[in-house]
Design an enzyme around this catalytic site. Structure first.
Site, PDB file in Angstrom:
ATOM      1  N   LYS A  80     -14.552  13.827   3.966  1.00  0.00           N
ATOM      2  CA  LYS A  80     -13.401  13.747   4.876  1.00  0.00           C
ATOM      3  C   LYS A  80     -12.460  14.906   4.555  1.00  0.00           C
ATOM      4  O   LYS A  80     -11.439  14.748   3.877  1.00  0.00           O
ATOM      5  CB  LYS A  80     -12.699  12.390   4.748  1.00  0.00           C
TER       6      LYS A  80
ATOM      7  N   GLU B  25     -21.300  11.673  16.072  1.00  0.00           N
ATOM      8  CA  GLU B  25     -19.950  11.103  16.030  1.00  0.00           C
ATOM      9  C   GLU B  25     -19.286  11.178  17.394  1.00  0.00           C
ATOM     10  O   GLU B  25     -19.676  11.956  18.268  1.00  0.00           O
ATOM     11  CB  GLU B  25     -19.096  11.802  14.966  1.00  0.00           C
TER      12      GLU B  25
END
Length: 340
Positions: free
Chosen positions: A184, A220
């Site tokens: 992330k 995603e």
């Protein structure tokens, strides 16, 4: 203390300055004890690696007000573990799990009056982050690091909350095949700004990213993970080394299997086989669940359950997850940490 005058029912997902945030620094091999500060500006060296080489990572999590007035954190140990993986990938020191959770608790308690009321649909979003700081010029790991946590009261990430949104596939890649997609880190999100902007300019909520090697499989949905429900009632979600592992997605996977009695699968979700699915959604801490009404790909628009109504299984998944987060339904062991 800030006097709170917030329209709780109409909260969006935007920055609001709250009272206190937590800051800790790493130097000479160790983190200091950390402190709470009113200052929402970050003061760092102009040579900081976070500015020039992208040496930084972050997390997203929420605190929820329960019906009895207590405050829930949802699986904070999993956020700490994911930040460990991100720090390892970028050669940054880990923030110990105990320190991470303690920092989050301190920030929640110090800003408790910013937590949206139970039943408002809002929550207190928490943003922990680690950045490389200190005087530096060459491409190397930073001499010092900063760990901080701030919070913001938020409502739904996508306008309309639990209402279907439409998406379009992008020809851009979110991350490289063997890059930092599973961490992330800010660079992944910087890469998504242009394709996301182009999708929104065309009237879509965001874009769908396909696998960077073949552009044949869904990975995603903007900054969220993807899931779908097959015609025979299976919960399916993509698996790839370039996908950020969503804590929300894995929670939904457990809920689907253990509470809804569904067969669950992680694997390839091919973009040319959307007809196999009757429902689909984007999921993540910010979005929770956003039902996907339809996906445009190469000029063809595929509608799942409906462009206007939430599918029945998606609704059940959402109700179960939010019920756990807000204390209305019994949580699996270890999923909830009470702030007080």
């Amino acid at each position: 203390m800030t006097t709170v005058q917030i329209d709780w029912k109409n909260l969006g997902f935007s920055y609001v300055k709250t009272d206190l945030r937590y800051v800790s620094r790493w130097k000479d091999g160790a983190w200091d004890d950390g402190t709470l500060t009113e200052d929402n500006l970050v003061h760092i060296s102009e040579g900081s690696t976070a500015l020039h080489y992208g040496q930084q990572c972050f997390e997203g999590m929420k605190a929820y007000r329960c019906a009895d007035g207590s405050i829930n954190l949802f699986r904070p140990d999993q956020n700490a573990a994911r930040m460990h993986r991100s720090c390892d990938r970028l050669l940054m020191p880990r923030v110990p799990t105990e320190k991470f959770i303690d920092a989050v608790r301190q920030v929640v308690l110090a800003n408790e009056h910013f937590i949206p009321p139970y039943g408002s649909g809002g929550s207190l979003y928490l943003r922990p982050y680690v950045i490389g700081v200190g005087d530096n010029l060459g491409v190397r790991s930073a001499p010092e690091f900063l760990f901080s946590v701030f919070c913001v009261p938020v409502g739904a990430y996508f306008k309309g909350g639990l209402a279907p949104s439409n998406f379009t596939t992008s020809s851009f890649d979110r991350a490289a095949p063997h890059g930092t997609g599973a961490a992330k880190v800010g660079g992944n999100y910087a890469a998504s700004l242009l394709p996301g902007h182009e999708a929104k300019e065309r009237g879509f909520a965001d874009c769908i990213y396909l696998d960077p090697l073949t552009h044949t499989k869904i990975e995603e949905v903007g900054a969220a993970n993807f899931f779908a429900i097959t015609r025979d009632g299976r919960f399916v979600t993509p698996r790839s080394p370039s996908i950020l592992e969503s804590i929300t997605k894995y929670s939904l996977l457990d809920i689907a299997r253990d509470r809804l009695g569904m067969q669950v699968e992680e694997g390839d979700v091919y973009i040319d086989r959307l007809d196999d699915y009757v429902e689909a959604g984007a999921c993540g801490t910010a979005a929770v669940i956003t039902p996907i009404g339809g996906i445009e790909h190469e000029g063809r628009f595929h509608v799942f359950h409906s462009e206007t109504e939430v599918g029945p299984i998606t609704r059940r998944l959402y109700d179960e997850l939010v019920g756990i987060q807000t204390g209305d339904r019994e949580a699996p062991a270890g999923w909830i940490v009470k702030v007080r």
